[in-house]
Scaffold this motif. Structure first.
Motif, mmCIF file in Angstrom:
data_model
loop_
_atom_site.group_PDB
_atom_site.id
_atom_site.type_symbol
_atom_site.label_atom_id
_atom_site.label_comp_id
_atom_site.label_asym_id
_atom_site.label_seq_id
_atom_site.Cartn_x
_atom_site.Cartn_y
_atom_site.Cartn_z
ATOM 1 N N SER A 17 0.832 -1.210 0.000
ATOM 2 C CA SER A 17 0.000 0.000 0.000
ATOM 3 C C SER A 17 0.861 1.252 0.000
ATOM 4 C CB SER A 17 -0.924 0.003 1.221
ATOM 5 O OG SER A 17 -1.838 -1.062 1.150
ATOM 6 N N VAL A 64 -1.776 -6.300 -7.190
ATOM 7 C CA VAL A 64 -2.876 -5.869 -6.327
ATOM 8 C C VAL A 64 -3.870 -5.024 -7.128
ATOM 9 C CG1 VAL A 64 -3.445 -4.304 -4.402
ATOM 10 C CG2 VAL A 64 -1.652 -6.029 -4.136
ATOM 11 N N SER A 65 -3.347 -4.092 -7.919
ATOM 12 C CA SER A 65 -4.241 -3.199 -8.668
ATOM 13 C C SER A 65 -5.033 -3.958 -9.735
ATOM 14 C CB SER A 65 -3.463 -2.031 -9.281
ATOM 15 O OG SER A 65 -2.619 -2.462 -10.324
ATOM 16 N N ARG A 68 -7.761 -6.189 -8.090
ATOM 17 C CA ARG A 68 -8.920 -5.421 -7.636
ATOM 18 C C ARG A 68 -9.916 -5.248 -8.790
ATOM 19 N NH1 ARG A 68 -8.956 -2.916 -3.350
ATOM 20 N NH2 ARG A 68 -6.750 -2.331 -3.343
ATOM 21 N N LYS A 71 -11.386 -8.820 -9.821
ATOM 22 C CA LYS A 71 -12.369 -9.287 -8.838
ATOM 23 C C LYS A 71 -13.674 -8.490 -8.946
ATOM 24 C CE LYS A 71 -13.100 -9.802 -3.885
ATOM 25 N NZ LYS A 71 -12.589 -9.505 -2.549
ATOM 26 N N SER A 72 -13.561 -7.184 -9.085
ATOM 27 C CA SER A 72 -14.751 -6.340 -9.203
ATOM 28 C C SER A 72 -15.539 -6.659 -10.463
ATOM 29 C CB SER A 72 -14.347 -4.863 -9.189
ATOM 30 O OG SER A 72 -13.743 -4.530 -7.961
ATOM 31 N N ILE A 96 -13.809 2.248 -8.743
ATOM 32 C CA ILE A 96 -12.429 1.839 -8.468
ATOM 33 C C ILE A 96 -11.485 3.014 -8.707
ATOM 34 C CG2 ILE A 96 -10.517 0.368 -9.221
ATOM 35 C CD1 ILE A 96 -12.654 -1.761 -9.919
ATOM 36 N N HIS A 100 -9.426 4.288 -5.614
ATOM 37 C CA HIS A 100 -8.052 3.773 -5.695
ATOM 38 C C HIS A 100 -7.277 4.515 -6.792
ATOM 39 C CE1 HIS A 100 -8.996 0.575 -2.893
ATOM 40 N NE2 HIS A 100 -10.123 0.411 -3.561
ATOM 41 N N GLU A 103 -3.670 3.552 -7.557
ATOM 42 C CA GLU A 103 -3.487 2.317 -8.322
ATOM 43 C C GLU A 103 -3.636 2.592 -9.818
ATOM 44 O OE1 GLU A 103 -5.950 -0.872 -6.866
ATOM 45 O OE2 GLU A 103 -5.117 -0.691 -4.844
#
Length: 173
Positions: A17, A64-65, A68, A71-72, A96, A100, A103
């Motif tokens: 992060s 990670v980005s 996200r 998954k969304s 998103i 974020h 990201e």
């Protein structure tokens, strides 16, 4: 899972992060692991306990980005009706992007980095999102799913640029 393992996982997440923030703010090449450590409120050697190189840290941040978004989008595919699919993808990506931003900025920067592992990570993310959206559009029997997918991806990139350069009229529907 042991308490130490949980602490280790949480610390790794904290480092990623912090790296996302630092890389997005200063750029990958100018950012240092010392800055990431400072942002995560740990020592620099502790960063290297989890990531052998700054490049590995960037790759984890990109993972990670992308995860996200993936998954969304999977959630959209599972819940949206055919009639709402395109709108749900757009709304989800906008959420998103708003929640974020760093990201998104990180991904934009990574598009220009020439190191092969970073290009591979970006290709993987774009391919997976493209594949998911195209398959969903085909399943929903959206006319010309290939073009609709490309327009969706292009719009997302344009929205990222508009956000990065503070030109909101490019994002207007």
């Amino acid at each position: 899972m042991t308490k130490d393992a949980k602490i280790s996982i949480n610390r790794r997440i904290d480092i990623i992060s912090a790296a996302i923030e630092v890389f997005a703010e200063t750029g990958y090449y100018r950012a240092t692991t010392a800055q990431v450590a400072q942002r995560a409120q740990i020592s620099q050697p502790y960063v290297f306990r989890f990531f052998a190189t700054k490049e590995q840290l960037l790759l984890s941040a990109l993972e990670v980005s992308w995860l996200r978004i993936i998954k969304s989008f999977r959630q959209v595919i599972e819940s949206a009706t055919s009639e709402r699919l395109q709108a749900e993808f757009i709304e989800t990506y906008e959420k998103i992007s708003e929640s974020h931003r760093n990201e998104m900025r990180l991904q934009m920067q990574a598009q220009t980095i020439q190191e092969v592992p970073i290009q591979d990570a970006m290709r993987y993310g774009f391919r997976e999102v493209h594949r998911m959206v195209l398959e969903a559009f085909r399943q929903a029997e959206i006319s010309n799913p290939e073009e609709s997918t490309m327009l969706f991806l292009a719009r997302g990139m344009l929205c990222n640029i508009a956000e990065a350069i503070h030109l909101p009229e490019l994002k207007d529907r």
